[in-house]
Write a protein that holds these residues in place. Structure first.
Motif, PDB file in Angstrom:
ATOM      1  N   ILE A 129       0.836  -1.200   0.000  1.00 49.49           N
ATOM      2  CA  ILE A 129       0.000   0.000   0.000  1.00 49.49           C
ATOM      3  C   ILE A 129       0.870   1.249   0.000  1.00 49.49           C
ATOM      4  N   HIS A 130       1.899   1.267   0.854  1.00 50.88           N
ATOM      5  CA  HIS A 130       2.795   2.425   0.906  1.00 50.88           C
ATOM      6  C   HIS A 130       3.548   2.605  -0.407  1.00 50.88           C
ATOM      7  N   ALA A 131       3.968   1.518  -1.017  1.00 51.77           N
ATOM      8  CA  ALA A 131       4.693   1.609  -2.291  1.00 51.77           C
ATOM      9  C   ALA A 131       3.789   2.152  -3.395  1.00 51.77           C
ATOM     10  N   VAL A 132       2.531   1.717  -3.431  1.00 48.23           N
ATOM     11  CA  VAL A 132       1.598   2.199  -4.455  1.00 48.23           C
ATOM     12  C   VAL A 132       1.314   3.687  -4.255  1.00 48.23           C
ATOM     13  N   ILE A 133       1.120   4.094  -3.011  1.00 46.23           N
ATOM     14  CA  ILE A 133       0.867   5.510  -2.732  1.00 46.23           C
ATOM     15  C   ILE A 133       2.082   6.346  -3.110  1.00 46.23           C
ATOM     16  N   GLN A 134       3.266   5.891  -2.742  1.00 43.94           N
ATOM     17  CA  GLN A 134       4.492   6.614  -3.071  1.00 43.94           C
ATOM     18  C   GLN A 134       4.670   6.722  -4.581  1.00 43.94           C
ATOM     19  N   LYS A 135       4.419   5.627  -5.288  1.00 42.29           N
ATOM     20  CA  LYS A 135       4.573   5.629  -6.745  1.00 42.29           C
ATOM     21  C   LYS A 135       3.565   6.573  -7.390  1.00 42.29           C
ATOM     22  N   SER A 136       2.335   6.601  -6.894  1.00 41.06           N
ATOM     23  CA  SER A 136       1.336   7.503  -7.469  1.00 41.06           C
ATOM     24  C   SER A 136       1.701   8.957  -7.192  1.00 41.06           C
ATOM     25  N   LYS A 137       2.275   9.246  -6.019  1.00 41.95           N
ATOM     26  CA  LYS A 137       2.733  10.601  -5.724  1.00 41.95           C
ATOM     27  C   LYS A 137       3.853  11.015  -6.667  1.00 41.95           C
ATOM     28  N   GLU A 138       4.795  10.091  -6.919  1.00 40.33           N
ATOM     29  CA  GLU A 138       5.892  10.384  -7.842  1.00 40.33           C
ATOM     30  C   GLU A 138       5.368  10.631  -9.250  1.00 40.33           C
ATOM     31  N   GLU A 139       4.399   9.824  -9.684  1.00 40.74           N
ATOM     32  CA  GLU A 139       3.814  10.004 -11.012  1.00 40.74           C
ATOM     33  C   GLU A 139       3.107  11.351 -11.103  1.00 40.74           C
ATOM     34  N   GLU A 140       2.388  11.715 -10.037  1.00 42.90           N
ATOM     35  CA  GLU A 140       1.665  12.978 -10.043  1.00 42.90           C
ATOM     36  C   GLU A 140       2.640  14.154 -10.071  1.00 42.90           C
ATOM     37  N   GLU A 141       3.728  14.079  -9.288  1.00 43.82           N
ATOM     38  CA  GLU A 141       4.729  15.152  -9.297  1.00 43.82           C
ATOM     39  C   GLU A 141       5.410  15.236 -10.656  1.00 43.82           C
ATOM     40  N   HIS A 142       5.680  14.081 -11.258  1.00 47.91           N
ATOM     41  CA  HIS A 142       6.310  14.063 -12.584  1.00 47.91           C
ATOM     42  C   HIS A 142       5.385  14.674 -13.626  1.00 47.91           C
ATOM     43  N   ALA A 143       4.089  14.390 -13.530  1.00 48.24           N
ATOM     44  CA  ALA A 143       3.129  14.926 -14.485  1.00 48.24           C
ATOM     45  C   ALA A 143       2.976  16.438 -14.309  1.00 48.24           C
ATOM     46  N   GLN A 144       3.078  16.913 -13.078  1.00 42.48           N
ATOM     47  CA  GLN A 144       2.947  18.349 -12.826  1.00 42.48           C
ATOM     48  C   GLN A 144       4.152  19.128 -13.322  1.00 42.48           C
TER      49      GLN A 144
END
Length: 124
Positions: free
Chosen positions: A107-122
């Motif tokens: 769960i923590h890895a998925v949340i972290q990965k989604s945060k990284e993807e969101e920051e990368h997209a921004q």
């Protein structure tokens, strides 16, 4: 370009631009979902391969340990029985601590990965 009188005439004047914008947004969403699917498929194949290799490791390691215990106890029954009990004990411990060992880290890895993807997209 003449000044539109109301919102309806604005949309009528810019219908093609709005249509192109919506098509572009749909294409972006489609490509993002395709990228997510491709990554997920890659991780899934990697997990399956890892599980298969872990199964082989456990199988041959268990056989080796069982034969070693059989030599120590001079009984195949005792050697293989002890290894079976050890494997059952490990399985029970993994089942008891599955949340702390597997569920929460995933769960923590998925949340972290989604945060990284969101920051990368921004940033792009």
């Amino acid at each position: 370009m003449p000044q539109p009188d109301n919102l309806g005439s604005f949309f009528a004047d810019n219908k093609n631009l709005l249509k192109e914008y919506l098509e572009t947004r749909m294409e972006i969403y489609r490509l993002q979902s395709l990228r997510l699917f491709a990554r997920s498929a890659g991780y899934f194949v990697w997990i399956l391969l890892s599980l298969f290799l872990a199964l082989l490791f456990l199988l041959f390691g268990g056989l080796m340990t069982a034969f070693w215990f059989s030599e120590l106890f001079h009984s195949n029954f005792k050697g293989f029985g002890l290894v079976t009990l050890l494997i059952v004990l490990v399985f029970v411990l993994l089942a008891i601590f599955r949340k702390a060992l597997f569920v929460n880290p995933v769960i923590h890895a998925v949340i972290q990965k989604s945060k990284e993807e969101e920051e990368h997209a921004q940033t792009n």
